[in-house]
Design an enzyme around this catalytic site. Structure first.
Site, PDB file in Angstrom:
ATOM      1  N   ARG A 109      -1.325  14.593  -2.136  1.00 38.90           N
ATOM      2  CA  ARG A 109      -2.437  15.539  -2.217  1.00 38.90           C
ATOM      3  C   ARG A 109      -2.045  16.931  -2.679  1.00 38.90           C
ATOM      4  NH1 ARG A 109      -4.475  13.753   3.633  1.00 38.90           N
ATOM      5  NH2 ARG A 109      -2.267  13.117   3.656  1.00 38.90           N
ATOM      6  N   ASN A 153       7.917 -15.873   4.117  1.00 43.57           N
ATOM      7  CA  ASN A 153       7.095 -16.710   3.245  1.00 43.57           C
ATOM      8  C   ASN A 153       5.814 -15.994   2.820  1.00 43.57           C
ATOM      9  OD1 ASN A 153       6.488 -19.376   2.012  1.00 43.57           O
ATOM     10  ND2 ASN A 153       4.733 -19.264   3.412  1.00 43.57           N
ATOM     11  N   THR A 154       5.182 -15.313   3.752  1.00 43.65           N
ATOM     12  CA  THR A 154       3.930 -14.611   3.438  1.00 43.65           C
ATOM     13  C   THR A 154       4.158 -13.445   2.484  1.00 43.65           C
ATOM     14  OG1 THR A 154       3.030 -15.247   5.592  1.00 43.65           O
ATOM     15  CG2 THR A 154       1.938 -13.423   4.457  1.00 43.65           C
ATOM     16  N   ALA A 178       4.886  -6.243   5.711  1.00 45.18           N
ATOM     17  CA  ALA A 178       5.198  -6.279   7.146  1.00 45.18           C
ATOM     18  C   ALA A 178       4.952  -7.655   7.747  1.00 45.18           C
ATOM     19  CB  ALA A 178       4.370  -5.227   7.878  1.00 45.18           C
ATOM     20  N   LYS A 238       3.985   6.646  -7.624  1.00 45.25           N
ATOM     21  CA  LYS A 238       3.763   5.745  -6.485  1.00 45.25           C
ATOM     22  C   LYS A 238       2.280   5.425  -6.370  1.00 45.25           C
ATOM     23  CE  LYS A 238       3.805   7.057  -2.035  1.00 45.25           C
ATOM     24  NZ  LYS A 238       2.553   6.395  -1.608  1.00 45.25           N
ATOM     25  N   ASP A 295      -2.974   8.585  -4.723  1.00 42.84           N
ATOM     26  CA  ASP A 295      -3.799   7.835  -3.769  1.00 42.84           C
ATOM     27  C   ASP A 295      -5.279   8.052  -4.038  1.00 42.84           C
ATOM     28  OD1 ASP A 295      -1.297   7.265  -2.786  1.00 42.84           O
ATOM     29  OD2 ASP A 295      -1.467   8.553  -1.040  1.00 42.84           O
ATOM     30  N   ASP A 336       3.560   1.188  -3.202  1.00 40.86           N
ATOM     31  CA  ASP A 336       3.813   1.500  -1.785  1.00 40.86           C
ATOM     32  C   ASP A 336       3.066   0.478  -0.917  1.00 40.86           C
ATOM     33  OD1 ASP A 336       4.206   2.712   0.657  1.00 40.86           O
ATOM     34  OD2 ASP A 336       3.179   4.581   0.129  1.00 40.86           O
ATOM     35  N   ARG A 337       3.530  -0.783  -0.942  1.00 39.33           N
ATOM     36  CA  ARG A 337       2.800  -1.886  -0.319  1.00 39.33           C
ATOM     37  C   ARG A 337       3.072  -2.014   1.180  1.00 39.33           C
ATOM     38  NH1 ARG A 337       0.973  -5.179   2.229  1.00 39.33           N
ATOM     39  NH2 ARG A 337      -0.089  -7.137   1.732  1.00 39.33           N
ATOM     40  N   LYS A 338       4.191  -1.458   1.620  1.00 38.09           N
ATOM     41  CA  LYS A 338       4.566  -1.533   3.047  1.00 38.09           C
ATOM     42  C   LYS A 338       4.373  -2.950   3.597  1.00 38.09           C
ATOM     43  CE  LYS A 338       3.878   3.321   4.270  1.00 38.09           C
ATOM     44  NZ  LYS A 338       3.245   3.866   3.049  1.00 38.09           N
TER      45      LYS A 338
HETATM   46  O1  6AU Z   1       1.405  13.783   0.177  1.00 33.06           O
HETATM   47  P1  6AU Z   1       0.328  12.961   0.871  1.00 33.06           P
HETATM   48  O2  6AU Z   1       0.265  13.249   2.339  1.00 33.06           O
HETATM   49  O3  6AU Z   1      -0.998  13.101   0.212  1.00 33.06           O
HETATM   50  O4  6AU Z   1       0.715  11.428   0.667  1.00 33.06           O
HETATM   51  C1  6AU Z   1       1.868  10.857   1.182  1.00 33.06           C
HETATM   52  C2  6AU Z   1       2.046   9.443   0.673  1.00 33.06           C
HETATM   53  C3  6AU Z   1       0.965   8.476   1.118  1.00 33.06           C
HETATM   54  C4  6AU Z   1       1.577   7.704   2.264  1.00 33.06           C
HETATM   55  O5  6AU Z   1       1.126   6.364   2.315  1.00 33.06           O
HETATM   56  C5  6AU Z   1       3.061   7.756   1.950  1.00 33.06           C
HETATM   57  O6  6AU Z   1       3.276   8.920   1.172  1.00 33.06           O
HETATM   58  N1  6AU Z   1       3.963   7.807   3.121  1.00 33.06           N
HETATM   59  C6  6AU Z   1       5.012   6.865   3.280  1.00 33.06           C
HETATM   60  C7  6AU Z   1       5.532   6.014   2.226  1.00 33.06           C
HETATM   61  C8  6AU Z   1       5.733   6.526   0.889  1.00 33.06           C
HETATM   62  O7  6AU Z   1       5.967   4.909   2.454  1.00 33.06           O
HETATM   63  C9  6AU Z   1       5.714   6.809   4.484  1.00 33.06           C
HETATM   64  C10 6AU Z   1       5.508   7.817   5.455  1.00 33.06           C
HETATM   65  O8  6AU Z   1       6.177   7.862   6.475  1.00 33.06           O
HETATM   66  N2  6AU Z   1       4.568   8.773   5.213  1.00 33.06           N
HETATM   67  C11 6AU Z   1       3.806   8.798   4.081  1.00 33.06           C
HETATM   68  O9  6AU Z   1       2.990   9.707   3.923  1.00 33.06           O
HETATM   69  O10 6AU Z   1       0.704   7.609   0.031  1.00 33.06           O
END
Ligand code: 6AU
Length: 283
Positions: free
Chosen positions: A240, A100-101, A96, A61, A39, A92-94
């Site tokens: 992280r 169509n969109t 929602a 990811k 990230d 990890d686009r989530k």
């Molecule tokens: O280890 P971190 O906390 O630095 O990063 C966790 C990563 C982030 C979040 O967007 C993602 O995991 N995440 C997701 C995903 C993967 O869908 C869902 C969730 O419930 N919690 C979460 O942290 O990129």
């Protein structure tokens, strides 16, 4: 529970989903259940982190929309690293929105996610039309979809009956495009519909850290042992905890040391995740 079977022996459970088979085979081949979450906002940081941890992970990811200097060359380089190090890519686009969109968001725009990302994820909030919209684009390309059945953050509303609805939607997806969940435990067992034969799904779990228990904005961490051994999840997602050292560094020597630290943390999480998995299947 299928989580007690070795990863390699579950490949046959995913006859309809090439991405899931590839993930399980990669796990067996690389003896790793680690997905790194990268990230960061700079292309160079992203690529340096991925090159440093590529050997240890089975999956990278991305949050591609946070990269300030994004261009299609980043995709070219990322997919080259995926070949070099043998990992799959998870944007990890989530998603929602309505079917169509999301089909447009998945296929088109600046990022053209479906063209390079092996798997992606979606919230079921709009209803099952979101699965249809994404499947229309992803299925012909052999992609896979994860539903966000649970989340790692404090106060998440993805719980109880909402989680159950996600599991039911996955079971009802006949094509096999829905290959698993983002969840904190074996939701596919816990909420398995009584009127359907048991099906295998992959459970990918974020909120994993060995050194801290959370952050200032609601993230909650558990250890690889808690996630893989105690909760029976399949893949640990670590952000992280792995790349943390890099973003603070600037000059060349410090940067090199930071990249080495990223590599070291990657190996550390790979070992912790695999040890927990061996404990689980040999229990
Ligand atoms: O280890 P971190 O906390 O630095 O990063 C966790 C990563 C982030 C979040 O967007 C993602 O995991 N995440 C997701 C995903 C993967 O869908 C869902 C969730 O419930 N919690 C979460 O942290 O990129």
């Amino acid at each position: 529970s299928t989580s007690l079977q070795p990863y390699g022996s579950r490949v046959g459970n995913f006859a309809k989903n090439a991405a899931a088979r590839n993930i399980l085979e990669t796990m067996e081949r690389k003896q790793s259940n680690l997905c790194v979450s990268v990230d960061v906002t700079k292309k160079k940081d992203l690529l340096d982190i991925v090159d440093a941890v590529g050997e240890a992970v089975i999956m990278v990811k991305t949050h591609i929309d946070i990269v300030e200097d994004f261009d299609m060359d980043l995709v070219v380089q990322l997919t080259a690293l995926a070949k070099k190090h043998d990992f799959v890519i998870f944007e990890d686009r989530k998603f929602a929105d309505i079917g169509n969109t999301v089909s447009l968001q998945y296929a088109a725009g600046v990022h053209k996610i479906a063209s390079w990302s092996d798997i992606t994820n979606a919230h079921l909030v709009p209803g099952t039309g979101i699965i249809d919209g994404l499947a229309k684009v992803g299925e012909p390309l052999g992609r896979g979809l994860l539903l966000l059945a649970e989340m790692s953050s404090k106060g998440t509303l993805a719980a109880g009956e909402y989680t159950r609805a996600n599991v039911e939607a996955a079971y009802n997806n006949e094509s096999g495009f829905v290959m698993g969940f983002i969840a904190m435990g074996r939701v596919d067992d816990k909420y398995a519909p009584a009127d359907k034969p048991k099906r295998d799904f992959l459970v990918l779990t974020p909120g994993v850290g060995l050194d801290v228990t959370g952050d200032a904005m609601g993230q909650q961490y558990r250890t690889p042992d808690e996630v893989i051994y105690k909760s029976g999840c399949d893949v640990i997602i670590v952000g992280r905890g792995i790349y943390g050292a890099l973003t603070k560094e600037s000059d060349d020597t410090a940067r090199q040391a930071a990249v080495e630290s990223v590599r070291k943390q990657g190996n550390r999480y790979r070992e912790a995740g695999w040890e927990a998995y061996l404990k689980r299947i040999n229990h």
